[in-house]
Motif scaffolding. Structure first.
Motif, short mmCIF file in Angstrom:
data_model
loop_
_atom_site.label_atom_id
_atom_site.label_comp_id
_atom_site.label_asym_id
_atom_site.label_seq_id
_atom_site.Cartn_x
_atom_site.Cartn_y
_atom_site.Cartn_z
N LEU A 35 27.99 -119.45 13.55
CA LEU A 35 27.67 -120.26 14.72
C LEU A 35 28.18 -119.59 15.98
N ASP A 36 28.33 -118.27 15.91
CA ASP A 36 28.75 -117.52 17.08
C ASP A 36 27.78 -117.75 18.23
N GLY A 37 28.32 -117.92 19.43
CA GLY A 37 27.47 -118.16 20.60
C GLY A 37 27.22 -119.63 20.87
N PHE A 38 27.78 -120.49 19.98
CA PHE A 38 27.62 -121.94 20.14
C PHE A 38 28.97 -122.64 20.15
N ASN A 39 29.00 -123.83 20.71
CA ASN A 39 30.18 -124.69 20.65
C ASN A 39 29.71 -126.13 20.48
N ILE A 40 30.58 -126.96 19.90
CA ILE A 40 30.22 -128.35 19.61
C ILE A 40 30.77 -129.26 20.70
N LYS A 41 29.92 -130.17 21.19
CA LYS A 41 30.32 -131.15 22.19
C LYS A 41 29.92 -132.55 21.73
N GLY A 42 30.66 -133.53 22.20
CA GLY A 42 30.30 -134.92 21.92
C GLY A 42 31.02 -135.48 20.72
N GLY A 43 30.28 -135.77 19.63
CA GLY A 43 30.84 -136.45 18.47
C GLY A 43 31.35 -135.54 17.38
N ALA A 59 27.14 -138.23 10.85
CA ALA A 59 28.44 -138.78 10.49
C ALA A 59 28.54 -140.20 11.04
N ALA A 60 29.33 -141.03 10.40
CA ALA A 60 29.46 -142.43 10.80
C ALA A 60 30.41 -142.59 11.97
N ASN A 61 30.18 -143.63 12.75
CA ASN A 61 31.09 -144.04 13.82
C ASN A 61 31.45 -142.93 14.79
N THR A 62 30.45 -142.19 15.21
CA THR A 62 30.68 -141.11 16.17
C THR A 62 29.48 -141.03 17.11
N PRO A 63 29.71 -140.67 18.37
CA PRO A 63 28.57 -140.57 19.30
C PRO A 63 27.69 -139.37 19.00
N ASN A 64 26.63 -139.22 19.80
CA ASN A 64 25.75 -138.06 19.65
C ASN A 64 26.57 -136.77 19.66
N THR A 65 26.21 -135.85 18.78
CA THR A 65 26.91 -134.58 18.68
C THR A 65 25.92 -133.46 18.99
N PHE A 66 26.40 -132.44 19.72
CA PHE A 66 25.52 -131.36 20.16
C PHE A 66 26.14 -130.00 19.85
N LEU A 67 25.33 -129.13 19.27
CA LEU A 67 25.72 -127.73 19.10
C LEU A 67 25.11 -126.98 20.28
N CYS A 68 25.96 -126.52 21.20
CA CYS A 68 25.50 -126.02 22.50
C CYS A 68 25.71 -124.53 22.65
#
Length: 458
Positions: A35-43, A59-68
């Motif tokens: 996943l080089d070149g990306f980072n996770i934001k949000g959930g 995943a449960a009980n977590t907001p939208n998650t983004f691989l950016c």
């Protein structure tokens, strides 16, 4: 023979176009096993890379998650393939951002929808955590039918200048002209499922992501769709929410001079969908004076885009009654200050320190220091909300002050200001909206208002 020759020429032209595209300097965004070149934001949803395919899992009980993407992109042509579980929803963010002053860093921006539901709006353009739907696929049945359930689908996205075009499996899906955001990251979304255990562990997969950032006009494709233009128009969701245009972008309908029975014949102009007050250098002979709405408003939400020139001064006033001030000068009312703080001396003045800076309640309350303002010469969006005397000032989707009309604190501020000589200042039940002519060039557009419906009596 003539028809055969024509079809032959079209065939050859398509081959040449295809060859040009194949030679285009595409850059792959997904590495084979990382996943080089990306980072996770949000959930807290998870992402992994299996042989060049990125897999996102709910995943449960977590907001939208983004691989950016780590990189920021402005103008580009982007292609990707994806497969989505029919039970979930997803999207691909473009020109998106995560900023500390905007809703605690939440990811926001344009999203190319991935929608496996019966609605089938895959390829439509949604504005994540801002304006919601900008270009849904309400009338585009061809694009709706192009989505392939439980199979790999292909997207092409062109973002060039203020124009965003999308295709799903070769079928034109969306065509949007909007200049809200010019640059940002690309993000792959795993949508929140809340507490829904039935959707736990559902997957979205992406592969073959590639991007072009040079010679875009050469590789850009024409869309057969009519563009949706947001300038001086309501968006899909604004219409549904009850917003109305307060200026049509073309005429002076609904507006008049603050001291006239008609719109000023000088000092103001309409150019390219912009309402512009001229730079008169303070010369009253060429100034048009303030303009006001022909209607008066009590409870309201007002939104106005404004663009300053260097050193300019103006304002948006509300709860104005032009009959109360027949003399010289601007009509009296509460004012959302519009100012070039860096160059205009008014920024250092005021009955209360800082109360004449941009976005402030003029001469009364200073706006927060953290204001996500765009540079002079670019568009900013003012938002004023006044419901049951509780008032808020916002700029570019961030609240910068609030107060209550008629409260003890408000009355004290007025008593200590230049407005002390005006009986019941700022307390009108309803009034007009005013755009100020201060002798400096300032442009306005996208002027819209929402008035809450009166509650039904029991």
């Amino acid at each position: 023979m003539k028809f055969n020759n024509l079809f032959f020429l079209i065939f050859i032209a398509s081959l040449i176009s295809s060859c040009d595209e194949n030679k285009a300097p595409w850059v792959d965004l997904i590495n084979n096993n990382s996943l080089d070149g990306f980072n996770i934001k949000g959930g807290n949803a998870t992402f992994k890379n299996e042989n060049g395919t990125i897999i996102g899992t709910t995943a449960a009980n977590t907001p939208n998650t983004f691989l950016c993407t780590d990189k920021i992109y402005s103008d580009f042509i982007f292609e990707i393939e994806y497969k989505v579980d029919p039970a979930t929803n997803s999207g691909i963010q473009i020109r998106s951002n995560s900023l500390p002053y905007y809703k605690n860093g939440i990811v926001h921006g344009y999203q190319i929808e991935i929608d496996p539901s019966k609605r089938a709006w895959s390829g439509g353009i949604y504005d994540e955590k801002r304006r919601k739907w900008l270009n849904p696929l309400v009338d585009n049945t061809d694009a709706q039918k192009a989505f392939k359930q439980n199979e790999w689908n292909h997207y092409r996205v062109e973002a060039i200048g203020d124009t965003i075009k999308t295709w799903i499996n070769g079928v034109a899906a969306a065509y949007l002209i909007d200049d809200k955001t010019a640059s940002g990251f690309i993000g792959l979304q795993v949508h929140s499922i809340g507490k829904n255990k039935k959707n736990l562990g559902k997957q979205v997969m992406w592969r073959n992501a590639k991007i072009l950032t040079t010679d875009l006009e050469k590789y850009s494709k024409k869309s057969p769709l009519q563009p949706i233009i947001t300038k001086n128009n309501l968006t899909y969701d604004e219409k549904r929410a009850g917003w109305k245009m307060l200026w049509d972008g073309k005429t002076t309908q609904g507006w008049r001079g603050a001291k006239l029975d008609k719109f000023p014949e000088k000092g103001w102009s309409i150019e390219n969908g912009e309402l512009i007050v001229a730079d008169t250098g303070g010369a009253e002979s060429t100034a048009g004076g303030d303009i006001v709405t022909t209607e008066a408003y009590s409870n309201f939400e007002l939104q106005v885009d404004f663009k300053l020139t260097p050193g300019a001064n103006s304002g948006i006033k509300y709860y104005v009654d032009t009959e109360l001030n027949k003399g010289p000068g601007s009509s009296i009312g509460l004012e959302y200050q519009i100012l070039d703080d860096a160059l205009h001396e008014d920024a250092k003045k005021g009955s209360h320190e800082g109360s004449r800076t941009v976005c402030s309640l003029y001469d009364l309350i200073k706006a927060d220091t953290i204001k996500p303002l765009k540079p002079i010469g670019e568009w900013n969006t003012a938002y004023i909300k006044s419901i049951n005397n509780k008032v808020e000032h916002w700029v570019n989707d961030v609240k910068v002050l609030e107060y209550e009309r008629g409260s003890e604190d408000f009355l004290k501020l007025v008593a200590e200001s230049k407005y002390a000589k005006w009986p019941n200042f700022g307390l009108l039940e309803k009034g007009q909206i005013l755009l100020q002519d201060h002798g400096d060039k300032v442009s306005f557009r996208n002027i819209k208002i929402r008035v809450p419906k009166p509650k039904k009596k029991k």
